[in-house]
Design a protein around this motif. Structure first.
Motif, PDB file in Angstrom:
ATOM      1  N   TYR A  91      34.653 118.737  -7.839  1.00 41.78           N
ATOM      2  CA  TYR A  91      34.745 119.901  -8.729  1.00 41.78           C
ATOM      3  C   TYR A  91      35.589 120.989  -8.084  1.00 41.78           C
ATOM      4  CZ  TYR A  91      31.081 117.807 -11.511  1.00 41.78           C
ATOM      5  OH  TYR A  91      30.372 116.937 -12.294  1.00 41.78           O
ATOM      6  N   ARG A  93      35.836 124.771  -8.129  1.00 42.09           N
ATOM      7  CA  ARG A  93      34.973 125.866  -8.554  1.00 42.09           C
ATOM      8  C   ARG A  93      35.729 127.171  -8.726  1.00 42.09           C
ATOM      9  NH1 ARG A  93      29.335 126.017  -5.723  1.00 42.09           N
ATOM     10  NH2 ARG A  93      29.216 124.154  -7.030  1.00 42.09           N
ATOM     11  N   THR A 125      36.779 117.693 -11.631  1.00 40.76           N
ATOM     12  CA  THR A 125      36.578 118.488 -12.836  1.00 40.76           C
ATOM     13  C   THR A 125      36.760 119.960 -12.493  1.00 40.76           C
ATOM     14  OG1 THR A 125      35.025 116.879 -13.765  1.00 40.76           O
ATOM     15  CG2 THR A 125      34.937 119.110 -14.655  1.00 40.76           C
ATOM     16  N   ASP A 129      30.442 123.070 -13.160  1.00 43.05           N
ATOM     17  CA  ASP A 129      29.537 122.377 -12.238  1.00 43.05           C
ATOM     18  C   ASP A 129      28.247 123.175 -12.057  1.00 43.05           C
ATOM     19  OD1 ASP A 129      31.168 124.249 -10.933  1.00 43.05           O
ATOM     20  OD2 ASP A 129      30.817 123.341  -8.986  1.00 43.05           O
ATOM     21  N   TYR A 133      28.198 127.089 -10.965  1.00 40.82           N
ATOM     22  CA  TYR A 133      29.534 127.361 -11.487  1.00 40.82           C
ATOM     23  C   TYR A 133      29.795 128.868 -11.585  1.00 40.82           C
ATOM     24  CZ  TYR A 133      27.504 128.682 -16.002  1.00 40.82           C
ATOM     25  OH  TYR A 133      26.805 129.319 -16.993  1.00 40.82           O
ATOM     26  N   ARG A 296      40.039 117.492 -16.301  1.00 42.94           N
ATOM     27  CA  ARG A 296      39.652 116.476 -15.313  1.00 42.94           C
ATOM     28  C   ARG A 296      40.849 115.638 -14.885  1.00 42.94           C
ATOM     29  NH1 ARG A 296      35.274 116.303 -18.873  1.00 42.94           N
ATOM     30  NH2 ARG A 296      33.319 116.973 -17.901  1.00 42.94           N
TER      31      ARG A 296
END
Length: 299
Positions: A91, A93, A125, A129, A133, A296
């Motif tokens: 992820y 962030r 991604t 998250d 997040y 993604r």
């Protein structure tokens, strides 16, 4: 359909990110790893660079908590990237570049460094998250960021929305709900594990901060609502015991939580990462405020 937003929590750390002190991107730029001592500088960078900057306490919780390892790289004067791994998936962030340092390839180089840190993950991604997040994706008017992701072969997926509430026009405060206290924690932990395990971390975190509204009936906890969780001034998640769906319990804790925010001096609140729209619009006049795309890259 249960009244809750559409998040799924992926909170077990299986493959920690790279712990290298320095990573060199594919453009040859070297980025050092940053620690909590850089938090004030990162918060200042966000204030200079983002329309909706996270508060310093939100950045601390999201980026520098030992139980949720995150790799933060860059230079707080110019640009910073943060990445992590949950359940084997990568992820992104945070990716932020100071306005004075843009259009020089820095964002691309920071993203490349994060991809290096996430080299073992089968996918990356951007945002989304939970429970840590900062943004539920990339806001749809952030054209430069969207183009950067597409250049690096990220694909656009689902869209997430936030809604805003005018706290000066709330319905009357209900009498049943109350702010959860330390004595409620064991019951909350059992309740979330039984009914909404993917929100367990968020709910218990908010309970520990006295930022969780709770209401009960003869069978125990009926509904809860978090606020000031992942982001200060944001509301959610809202969850009800499945057997009480349709009885308005979610509405009572939502209104009570919004009254708490108003008592703290806020005039508006943001409901983050909303699933169903209608309950929030009907109950407190919430309006769609922002839309975020999730991107993604699969490897």
């Amino acid at each position: 359909q249960p009244w809750f937003d559409g998040r799924t929590e992926r909170c077990r750390q299986r493959h920690p990110p790279s712990h290298s002190d320095v990573v060199t991107s594919d453009s040859g730029t070297a980025f050092s790893r940053l620690g909590a001592e850089h938090l004030t500088g990162i918060a200042a960078l966000c204030r200079r660079s983002l329309r909706d900057p996270p508060a310093e306490q939100d950045l601390a919780s999201s980026l520098f908590t030992p139980e949720s390892p995150v790799t933060v790289r860059g230079d707080p004067e110019m640009g910073v990237v943060a990445s992590c791994v949950r359940d084997g998936a990568g992820y992104l962030r945070l990716l932020v570049v100071d306005p004075a340092s843009r259009h020089r390839g820095l964002g691309d180089a920071l993203l490349a460094a994060a991809e290096h840190d996430l080299a073992g993950a089968p996918s990356i991604t951007v945002g989304a998250d939970a429970p840590d997040y900062l943004f539920p994706g990339v806001e749809i008017d952030q054209t430069e960021m969207l183009c950067l992701l597409e250049r690096r072969r990220y694909e656009r997926g689902e869209a997430n929305i936030n809604m805003t509430v005018d706290l000066t026009r709330l319905p009357p405060e209900p009498s049943g709900p109350h702010v959860a206290k330390a004595a409620d924690r064991d019951e909350l932990e059992t309740w979330t594990a039984t009914h909404w395990s993917f929100w367990k971390t968020e709910m218990l975190r908010c309970a520990d901060r006295e930022r969780l509204m709770i209401t009960r009936d003869d069978d125990g906890i009926a509904a809860v609502c978090c606020w000031d969780g992942t982001r200060t001034g944001w509301v959610g998640p809202v969850a009800v015991r499945p057997s009480t769906i349709g009885q308005g319990r979610g509405r009572s804790v939502l209104i009570a939580a919004l009254h708490q925010l108003r008592a703290q001096g806020a005039s508006q609140a943001e409901i983050g990462w909303v699933g169903p729209i209608r309950p929030y619009a009907d109950t407190v006049g919430a309006r769609i405020h922002r839309v975020f795309f999730v991107y993604r890259k699969r490897r």
